[in-house]
Design a protein around this motif. Structure first.
Motif, PDB file in Angstrom:
ATOM      1  N   LEU A   1       7.560 -10.995 -17.619  1.00  0.00           N
ATOM      2  CA  LEU A   1       8.482 -11.101 -16.490  1.00  0.00           C
ATOM      3  C   LEU A   1       8.942  -9.710 -16.058  1.00  0.00           C
ATOM      4  O   LEU A   1       8.968  -9.389 -14.871  1.00  0.00           O
ATOM      5  CB  LEU A   1       9.687 -11.957 -16.883  1.00  0.00           C
ATOM      6  CG  LEU A   1       9.370 -13.414 -17.222  1.00  0.00           C
ATOM      7  CD1 LEU A   1      10.640 -14.143 -17.625  1.00  0.00           C
ATOM      8  CD2 LEU A   1       8.743 -14.107 -16.041  1.00  0.00           C
TER       9      LEU A   1
ATOM     10  N   GLY B   1       6.202  -7.965 -14.236  1.00  0.00           N
ATOM     11  CA  GLY B   1       6.086  -8.401 -12.847  1.00  0.00           C
ATOM     12  C   GLY B   1       7.105  -7.710 -11.967  1.00  0.00           C
ATOM     13  O   GLY B   1       6.791  -7.245 -10.867  1.00  0.00           O
ATOM     14  N   LEU B   2       8.340  -7.629 -12.445  1.00  0.00           N
ATOM     15  CA  LEU B   2       9.380  -6.963 -11.663  1.00  0.00           C
ATOM     16  C   LEU B   2       9.028  -5.494 -11.442  1.00  0.00           C
ATOM     17  O   LEU B   2       9.185  -4.966 -10.335  1.00  0.00           O
ATOM     18  CB  LEU B   2      10.720  -7.073 -12.389  1.00  0.00           C
ATOM     19  CG  LEU B   2      11.325  -8.470 -12.439  1.00  0.00           C
ATOM     20  CD1 LEU B   2      12.601  -8.461 -13.247  1.00  0.00           C
ATOM     21  CD2 LEU B   2      11.602  -8.980 -11.045  1.00  0.00           C
TER      22      LEU B   2
ATOM     23  N   THR C   1       6.161  -5.071  -8.807  1.00  0.00           N
ATOM     24  CA  THR C   1       6.576  -5.288  -7.424  1.00  0.00           C
ATOM     25  C   THR C   1       7.497  -4.174  -6.953  1.00  0.00           C
ATOM     26  O   THR C   1       7.413  -3.746  -5.807  1.00  0.00           O
ATOM     27  CB  THR C   1       7.274  -6.643  -7.294  1.00  0.00           C
ATOM     28  OG1 THR C   1       8.140  -6.818  -8.403  1.00  0.00           O
ATOM     29  CG2 THR C   1       6.275  -7.756  -7.257  1.00  0.00           C
ATOM     30  N   LEU C   2       8.375  -3.693  -7.832  1.00  0.00           N
ATOM     31  CA  LEU C   2       9.288  -2.627  -7.422  1.00  0.00           C
ATOM     32  C   LEU C   2       8.504  -1.352  -7.115  1.00  0.00           C
ATOM     33  O   LEU C   2       8.795  -0.639  -6.159  1.00  0.00           O
ATOM     34  CB  LEU C   2      10.318  -2.365  -8.524  1.00  0.00           C
ATOM     35  CG  LEU C   2      11.495  -1.515  -8.067  1.00  0.00           C
ATOM     36  CD1 LEU C   2      12.270  -2.258  -6.996  1.00  0.00           C
ATOM     37  CD2 LEU C   2      12.403  -1.173  -9.222  1.00  0.00           C
TER      38      LEU C   2
ATOM     39  N   THR D   1       5.409  -1.213  -6.081  1.00  0.00           N
ATOM     40  CA  THR D   1       4.714  -1.389  -4.809  1.00  0.00           C
ATOM     41  C   THR D   1       5.690  -1.244  -3.643  1.00  0.00           C
ATOM     42  O   THR D   1       5.323  -0.747  -2.581  1.00  0.00           O
ATOM     43  CB  THR D   1       4.052  -2.778  -4.759  1.00  0.00           C
ATOM     44  OG1 THR D   1       3.462  -3.024  -6.023  1.00  0.00           O
ATOM     45  CG2 THR D   1       3.003  -2.835  -3.699  1.00  0.00           C
ATOM     46  N   LEU D   2       6.925  -1.658  -3.859  1.00  0.00           N
ATOM     47  CA  LEU D   2       7.918  -1.579  -2.784  1.00  0.00           C
ATOM     48  C   LEU D   2       8.134  -0.139  -2.344  1.00  0.00           C
ATOM     49  O   LEU D   2       8.243   0.143  -1.156  1.00  0.00           O
ATOM     50  CB  LEU D   2       9.239  -2.190  -3.259  1.00  0.00           C
ATOM     51  CG  LEU D   2      10.409  -2.068  -2.297  1.00  0.00           C
ATOM     52  CD1 LEU D   2      10.213  -2.986  -1.113  1.00  0.00           C
ATOM     53  CD2 LEU D   2      11.714  -2.379  -2.981  1.00  0.00           C
TER      54      LEU D   2
ATOM     55  N   SER E   1       2.929   1.739   2.275  1.00  0.00           N
ATOM     56  CA  SER E   1       1.807   0.821   2.417  1.00  0.00           C
ATOM     57  C   SER E   1       0.790   1.423   3.383  1.00  0.00           C
ATOM     58  O   SER E   1       1.123   2.236   4.244  1.00  0.00           O
ATOM     59  CB  SER E   1       2.308  -0.529   2.889  1.00  0.00           C
ATOM     60  OG  SER E   1       1.940  -0.758   4.198  1.00  0.00           O
TER      61      SER E   1
ATOM     62  N   THR F   1      -1.240  -0.142   5.456  1.00  0.00           N
ATOM     63  CA  THR F   1      -1.655  -1.022   6.540  1.00  0.00           C
ATOM     64  C   THR F   1      -1.865  -0.230   7.825  1.00  0.00           C
ATOM     65  O   THR F   1      -1.054   0.624   8.163  1.00  0.00           O
ATOM     66  CB  THR F   1      -0.579  -2.084   6.773  1.00  0.00           C
ATOM     67  OG1 THR F   1      -0.278  -2.701   5.541  1.00  0.00           O
ATOM     68  CG2 THR F   1      -1.050  -3.117   7.765  1.00  0.00           C
TER      69      THR F   1
ATOM     70  N   GLN G   1      -1.934  -0.511  11.846  1.00  0.00           N
ATOM     71  CA  GLN G   1      -1.467  -1.440  12.885  1.00  0.00           C
ATOM     72  C   GLN G   1      -2.566  -1.595  13.906  1.00  0.00           C
ATOM     73  O   GLN G   1      -2.576  -0.927  14.937  1.00  0.00           O
ATOM     74  CB  GLN G   1      -0.191  -0.882  13.508  1.00  0.00           C
ATOM     75  CG  GLN G   1       0.986  -0.895  12.574  1.00  0.00           C
ATOM     76  CD  GLN G   1       1.428  -2.307  12.287  1.00  0.00           C
ATOM     77  OE1 GLN G   1       1.046  -2.885  11.289  1.00  0.00           O
ATOM     78  NE2 GLN G   1       2.209  -2.884  13.171  1.00  0.00           N
TER      79      GLN G   1
ATOM     80  N   PRO H   1      -4.173  -3.249  16.652  1.00  0.00           N
ATOM     81  CA  PRO H   1      -4.404  -3.086  18.098  1.00  0.00           C
ATOM     82  C   PRO H   1      -3.828  -1.782  18.635  1.00  0.00           C
ATOM     83  O   PRO H   1      -4.304  -1.263  19.622  1.00  0.00           O
ATOM     84  CB  PRO H   1      -3.695  -4.286  18.717  1.00  0.00           C
ATOM     85  CG  PRO H   1      -3.390  -5.191  17.599  1.00  0.00           C
ATOM     86  CD  PRO H   1      -3.269  -4.359  16.371  1.00  0.00           C
ATOM     87  N   ASP H   2      -2.773  -1.265  17.953  1.00  0.00           N
ATOM     88  CA  ASP H   2      -2.201  -0.006  18.409  1.00  0.00           C
ATOM     89  C   ASP H   2      -2.982   1.191  17.865  1.00  0.00           C
ATOM     90  O   ASP H   2      -3.127   2.188  18.547  1.00  0.00           O
ATOM     91  CB  ASP H   2      -0.746   0.110  17.920  1.00  0.00           C
ATOM     92  CG  ASP H   2       0.097  -1.003  18.477  1.00  0.00           C
ATOM     93  OD1 ASP H   2      -0.271  -1.509  19.559  1.00  0.00           O
ATOM     94  OD2 ASP H   2       1.105  -1.372  17.853  1.00  0.00           O
TER      95      ASP H   2
END
Lengths: 175, 169, 121, 318
Positions: free
Chosen positions: B8, B11-12, B15-16, B18-19, B23, B25, B27, B29-30
């Motif tokens: 547990l 997992g925390l 995620t922390l 990754t936060l 990121s 990503t 965007q 279409p832009d």
């Protein structure tokens, strides 16, 4: 008639209307929901009468637990949506007893307390109730806790599946 | 020996972490996506290279290439009799069926088919995904030049052949 | 100033409705609901009595009643569910107090059928 | 006097309408970044700040469907019943020192516990009236879960009430001391965990387990009524976070509490809400039997032990 009187009367009407619906509806789950209305209205009456603590206990235990248990049982016993047919016995004796008890008591109260008036109660009674419960009434309170424990054990024993020794050993292998 | 509940906590922690990691990503279409070289977007056709050998159409696993042609006689001056030549009437690829395996491009013996990295040809009607030979020809403009030869690699077959011929003569 | 007769009459009517419901309803859960109505009527009278006498004894009793009602519903519903599991029905008119649960009878039937087969063969 | 009441109720209504949206937007963004995504970026131009407003517009446009086999009135009433208790609870949560609270209530803590418990009725109404077996299963799961977790929830709250010697929420916050963080730590954990279960947030979302029960008791809902259920969930996060902050993390206590106490309260609430979102991203859903086991074998004994400890310390101190 003061404002509080009017409020008491209106909420009382709601409670009675809810009660009528509980005992007359032909839909099982709706009866449970009308019971929420009736009990909630009684809780509001408690509030208006200055019994704040009792009112919230009423909401917590009755609406939050007892009614939920009742609804739970209704749903577990496969209540249909829509009216059920064979919910009621013949009406006559029930009407007689109910009307006699309700109207008789009401007439008695009107006769005795008809024009009686008392000052509006002060709110904030939790401390006084605490003093009373753990002062004068501490012994009944403890007895009550034993009763709750007994009820808990009883409910568990009753709702557990049949004990294995009731079925013969040869057939018990099917589980 | 593992501590109960360690998963547990892990997992925390993941995620922390990754936060607080930026990121990646894009965007889309832009911002135009950065495609890898030689990405498979759409298939382009160089019509004059096609000899209607039908190899692509036959090898296509989902039969999405439709070819029609007729024969024409070409009179070659000085030849004893006219030559026959296949003329392409129709070369359609149905991109609603195509699964972008690239087998047609691999099997084409005359380099008539190419991968183009263009991918923005979505349509509102599935029937518009049938590209005819003119549309496929338009994609040729977007085909990137072939990659340069590896300077340390073997020389190509053509080069060795030329060198051999030169040394022989 | 308030008139205690209003909550008292409300309580009386609720009690009457509860009594009517207990006698009228066949479904066990509905009977329990009607009992709750009657208990609430009593609580209302207790609390109103407090207001009239400016004490809290009635509220203490109302709390006790609420707690007992919770225990009663717990045990009552356990009984109802047990009944439903045995008979697939919670109609209080159809509870025969003397016979064995219906679930016990099918166990005997295959044995009888087997015996009659044996006689024919 | 009268318009002061109106002002207070108005402010609570504003909080009711904005805080859940802020929590929802935070969830969108935090969850996205925890999963290496960006989340909404378009609605409202700057990092999708208006995504939930756009969602609201979308929900309002959808058709309001009541299944033919459903019990219509009950079905339509359930979302409102789900939302109302949380609105009432927000009235009594203290924001800052003094009387910076919607409504002073002598038994505020008790009121909160009682009213939060009413939400289960809405779940049962929605589940049963949908005339859908998955909905009903979800509703029964929810009822069993809520009845079970009500116990540690109330017991851990009772511990802090006993420590403070009052049932009034502002009174409890005023009596709070920093060393309670340590002393009431088990109660804090029990309260937070059972609070999560009360609002059916992951990892306690078996009632709406989408891989088993479609969407539990919300399966048949569309449009605004579904939005009401979602709003109830997010108001629930606000309520549980602010209650945890007020009861166990000291509410408005902090440096310069007299002037910026309300900010401390909001910050603590936000931090707890962040943990709620974090747990949703990081942890898988519990199985139904694990859920009940956790409640009855871990949380209830822990809460009872904490009660004994609290009582002991109180007696020793007095």
């Amino acid at each position: 008639m003061t404002l509080q009187d009017v409020l008491l009367a209106v909420v009382g009407l709601v409670a009675v209307a809810g009660g009528v619906a509980v005992v007359s509806t032909r839909q099982l789950v709706r009866a449970g929901l009308w019971l929420v209305v009736a009990l909630g209205a009684v809780a509001v009456e408690f509030l208006l009468l200055g019994a704040e603590f009792a009112a919230w206990v009423q909401v917590l235990i009755y609406v939050g637990a007892v009614v939920v248990l009742l609804l739970f049982a209704v749903m577990l016993t496969r209540a249909p949506i829509g009216p059920s047919t064979d919910l009621d016995r013949p009406a006559l004796p029930a009407v007689l007893v109910g009307a006699a008890a309700g109207l008789g008591l009401a007439a008695l109260f009107v006769g005795v307390f008809g024009q009686f008036q008392v000052p509006s109660p002060a709110v904030g009674t939790a401390e006084r109730i605490g003093d009373a419960v753990f002062g004068d009434w501490v012994l009944p309170f403890e007895v009550l806790s034993i009763l709750l424990l007994a009820a808990l054990v009883g409910a568990i024993v009753l709702s557990r599946p049949s004990a294995p020794q009731e079925t013969p050993v040869a057939q018990g292998s099917s589980r | 020996m593992s501590i109960p509940g360690a998963g547990l906590g892990k997992g925390l922690a993941v995620t922390l972490k990754t936060l607080v990691t930026p990121s990646t990503t894009q965007q889309y279409p832009d911002v135009a996506p950065e495609l890898p070289p030689r990405s498979r977007g759409v298939i382009a056709l160089r019509e004059e290279n096609c000899t209607v050998c039908m190899l692509c159409s036959r090898e296509c696993p989902d039969w999405c290439i439709y070819i029609d042609s007729h024969k024409e006689e070409v009179v070659v001056p000085g030849a004893a009799r006219p030559r026959q030549r296949n003329v392409l009437d129709r070369f359609d690829i149905d991109f609603s069926l195509c699964m972008y395996c690239g087998i047609c491009i691999e099997v084409c013996p005359f380099d008539a088919l190419y991968w183009s990295p263009e991918f923005e040809y979505a349509e509102y009607d599935i029937r518009d995904l049938m590209h005819d030979k003119d549309r496929l020809g338009e994609w040729m403009a977007t085909v990137p030049p072939p990659p340069p030869h590896d300077p340390l690699g073997e020389p190509s077959k053509e080069e060795t052949a030329v060198a051999k011929r030169a040394s022989a003569s | 100033m308030i008139r205690p007769v209003i909550p008292l009459v409300t309580a009386a009517l609720l009690f009457g409705l509860g009594a009517y419901g207990v006698l009228r309803r066949r479904n066990a859960v509905l009977v329990l609901m009607s009992v709750e109505l009657m208990l609430n009527a009593v609580n209302l009278i207790l609390v109103t009595g407090d207001t009239m006498r400016e004490r809290v004894t009635g509220q203490v009793f109302a709390l006790f009643v609420i707690v007992i009602a919770a225990a009663e519903v717990g045990v009552g519903l356990a009984l109802v569910l047990r009944l439903f599991r045995l008979r697939q029905d919670i109609n209080t008119d159809q509870v025969a107090l003397d016979d064995e649960p219906r679930a016990a009878t099918p166990a005997g039937e295959p044995a009888l059928a087997g015996a009659s087969d044996g006689e024919q063969a | 006097m009268t318009w002061e009441v109106v002002l207070r109720v108005g402010l609570v209504a504003v909080a009711f309408l904005t805080l859940p949206l802020i929590v929802g937007q935070t969830e969108h963004k935090v969850m996205a970044h925890m999963q290496a995504r960006l989340g909404p970026m378009y609605a409202g131009a700057f990092h999708g700040w208006a995504q939930l407003i756009a969602d609201g517009v979308k929900f309002a446009q959808k058709e309001d469907v009541t299944p033919r086999a459903a019990d219509g009135p009950v079905f339509r009433l359930a979302p409102a019943v789900a939302l109302l208790p949380y609105l009432l609870v927000l009235l009594v949560i203290p924001l800052g020192p003094g009387d910076l609270v919607g409504q002073q209530l002598d038994v505020g803590l008790f009121f909160v516990l009682a009213v939060v418990g009413v939400g289960v009725v809405a779940v049962l109404m929605a589940a049963w009236a949908s005339a859908n077996k998955y909905s009903l299963l979800g509703g029964l799961r929810a009822a069993a879960q809520l009845l079970g977790y009500e116990l540690p929830f109330v017991l851990s709250a009772a511990s802090v009430a006993m420590a403070a010697g009052t049932l009034s929420l502002p009174g409890i916050v005023a009596a709070w001391q920093p060393w309670w963080l340590l002393w009431q730590l088990p109660a804090t954990i029990v309260f937070f965990v059972s609070g999560l279960a009360e609002i059916r947030r992951p990892p306690f979302d078996m009632p709406i387990a989408d891989s088993e029960l479609v969407f539990g008791y919300m399966t048949e809902y569309t449009g605004l009524r579904f939005a009401f259920f979602l709003l109830a969930e997010y108001v629930g996060i606000v309520v549980i976070s602010s209650l945890t902050a007020a009861l166990f993390l000291g509410g408005w206590h902090g440096p310069w509490a007299e002037s910026v106490g309300w900010l401390w309260m909001l910050l603590k609430t936000g931090a707890v809400a962040f943990v709620v979102i974090w747990l949703r991203v990081a942890w898988p859903r519990l199985r139904e039997d694990q859920l009940q086991r956790l409640c009855w074998l871990v949380l209830v004994p822990l809460a009872l032990a904490q009660l004994v400890l609290t009582a002991g310390v109180r007696v020793a101190l007095s």
